[in-house]
Design a protein around this motif. Structure first.
Motif, PDB file in Angstrom:
ATOM      1  N   GLN A 226       0.956  -0.988   0.071  1.00  0.00           N
ATOM      2  CA  GLN A 226       0.217   0.410  -0.422  1.00  0.00           C
ATOM      3  C   GLN A 226       0.961   1.109  -0.171  1.00  0.00           C
ATOM      4  O   GLN A 226       2.036   1.015   0.676  1.00  0.00           O
TER       5      GLN A 226
ATOM      6  N   PRO B 299       2.518   5.248   0.737  1.00  0.00           N
ATOM      7  CA  PRO B 299       2.274   5.738   1.768  1.00  0.00           C
ATOM      8  C   PRO B 299       0.949   6.135   2.615  1.00  0.00           C
ATOM      9  O   PRO B 299       0.156   6.863   3.312  1.00  0.00           O
TER      10      PRO B 299
ATOM     11  N   THR C 272      -4.553   4.346   3.260  1.00  0.00           N
ATOM     12  CA  THR C 272      -5.410   4.036   4.603  1.00  0.00           C
ATOM     13  C   THR C 272      -5.249   2.535   4.220  1.00  0.00           C
ATOM     14  O   THR C 272      -5.888   1.997   3.525  1.00  0.00           O
TER      15      THR C 272
ATOM     16  N   VAL D  42      -1.345   1.475  14.943  1.00  0.00           N
ATOM     17  CA  VAL D  42      -0.035   2.255  14.612  1.00  0.00           C
ATOM     18  C   VAL D  42       0.246   1.236  13.388  1.00  0.00           C
ATOM     19  O   VAL D  42       0.817   1.105  12.523  1.00  0.00           O
TER      20      VAL D  42
ATOM     21  N   MET E  22      -1.563   0.163  10.527  1.00  0.00           N
ATOM     22  CA  MET E  22      -0.965   0.789   9.947  1.00  0.00           C
ATOM     23  C   MET E  22       0.647   0.875   9.436  1.00  0.00           C
ATOM     24  O   MET E  22       1.307   1.583   7.676  1.00  0.00           O
ATOM     25  N   GLN E  23       1.285   0.483   9.937  1.00  0.00           N
ATOM     26  CA  GLN E  23       3.047   0.424   9.191  1.00  0.00           C
ATOM     27  C   GLN E  23       3.174  -0.502   8.978  1.00  0.00           C
ATOM     28  O   GLN E  23       4.084  -0.567   8.252  1.00  0.00           O
ATOM     29  N   ARG E  24       2.519  -1.551   8.647  1.00  0.00           N
ATOM     30  CA  ARG E  24       2.230  -2.970   7.643  1.00  0.00           C
ATOM     31  C   ARG E  24       2.574  -2.168   5.915  1.00  0.00           C
ATOM     32  O   ARG E  24       1.950  -1.344   5.720  1.00  0.00           O
ATOM     33  N   ASP E  25       3.746  -2.529   5.626  1.00  0.00           N
ATOM     34  CA  ASP E  25       4.563  -2.937   4.343  1.00  0.00           C
ATOM     35  C   ASP E  25       2.836  -3.599   3.073  1.00  0.00           C
ATOM     36  O   ASP E  25       2.468  -3.043   2.397  1.00  0.00           O
TER      37      ASP E  25
END
Lengths: 171, 172
Positions: A3, A5, A8, A48, A51-54
């Motif tokens: 995803q 940056p 979301t 967090v 959303m931190q996951r690539d």
């Protein structure tokens, strides 16, 4: 699938705000039911981490619930109480949050009488409104097992309502 | 829910019905369907943005550890052991080759010495046979029996005579 940056896990920024507003209080309540000392921190940390996951998460809701469950159990680990499994649901004073307003004393008593394994699946399915697939992801078990647990919980609830074995009026 | 989640969008009708039955059993009543989703409060929106920024900051500062690096680190002891074993094996093979070459040379030397010794023995045997033949031949020609030892003819012995000498005066 990765995803960008700006994107979301829930799509657009507006959709993310809507999902956050809807899920955050429920996740806080869910963490509190596991006896977490800082349920808000755990719910925020789950967002967090999501959303931190690539790599894009297929079911973000299940991921959030699963992360909150893991973090809550990890927080309780020193207390050696991991097998309680939503025991706090039926304990006044421990279980708090918005859902307690919907759960009256009778419902809490019915949930308390269920076995912990069935209670967890039933809670996620009925109260949290999650799908079978999502519950399977959260608990790390096959979908068929989730269905079995829910149906057994249903049978136990029927037994509670009609212990003599007759036909319940609601069925 | 206001936002679309694929797991809930495609939920089978039987699961929806089961949920409704369970809600009935628990006495929770039907699920309230909100006609229009309430707008998130400013506080929640700000918190969501903060969490999103925190996630982006973590993604930027997160130390990227490549998979191959981890694999290499995990395989390093194995590679070191294999290299050590290979070196030891190579040394052993080199040493065995040297010993084999040395043994081969010693065998060649022994063969050469044996051949030289055999040639020498044959030569001596041949010389002995020739000497015997010559001895037999000489014995036949001389009519005498071959003496087993060497005979040296002796002249008539000299007698010492007293007047065979004169005195020579010495110097004055």
């Amino acid at each position: 699938m990765e995803q960008s940056p700006q994107e979301t896990p829930f799509g657009s920024e507006e959709a993310f705000h809507g999902a956050f507003a809807e899920l955050y209080p429920r996740l806080v309540s869910y963490a509190r039911r596991y006896g977490a000392t800082f349920p808000e921190d755990i719910a925020q940390e789950a967002f967090v981490i999501l959303m931190q996951r690539d790599v894009r998460v297929e079911h973000p809701t299940a991921f959030l619930y699963g992360t909150v469950r893991t973090l809550s159990l990890t927080e309780r680990r020193p207390m050696k109480n991991q097998n309680l499994s939503l025991e706090a649901v039926s304990e006044p004073g421990l279980a708090g949050g918005a859902d307690d307003q919907v759960l009256n004393q009778e419902v809490r008593e019915r949930m308390r009488l269920l076995s912990p394994t069935f209670r967890e699946a039933l809670w996620l399915f009925v109260v949290e409104g999650l799908s079978i697939r999502e519950i399977a992801d959260i608990l790390g078990i096959p979908e068929a097992t989730v269905k079995t647990r829910i149906h057994r919980a249903k049978a136990q609830l029927k037994d509670q309502l009609n212990p003599s074995g007759g036909v319940h009026v609601l069925v | 829910m206001s936002w679309s989640d694929p797991a809930r969008r495609f939920e089978p009708a039987e699961d929806v019905q089961l949920r409704a039955e369970l809600r009935d059993l628990l006495g929770l009543g039907p699920v309230a369907v909100a006609s229009t989703p309430a707008a998130p409060s400013a506080e929640l929106a700000a918190l969501a943005d903060d969490l999103r920024r925190e996630a982006q900051r973590r993604r930027r500062t997160e130390r990227k550890r490549p998979t191959w690096g981890l694999l290499a680190a995990a395989a390093l002891p194995l590679l070191a052991a294999l290299a050590g074993l290979g070196t030891w094996g190579f040394q052993q093979k080199h040493r065995a080759d040297g010993l084999a070459l040395q043994a081969q040379r010693q065998e060649q030397e022994l063969t050469r010495m044996a051949a030289a010794h055999a040639a020498e023995v044959a030569q001596e045997r041949q010389a002995k046979e020739e000497a015997q033949q010559q001895l037999q031949l000489a014995s036949k020609q001389g009519g005498r029996k071959a003496e087993p030892y060497l005979v040296i003819p002796v002249e008539k012995p000299l007698k010492f005579q007293g007047d065979d000498y004169q005195r020579v005066k010495g110097k004055p």
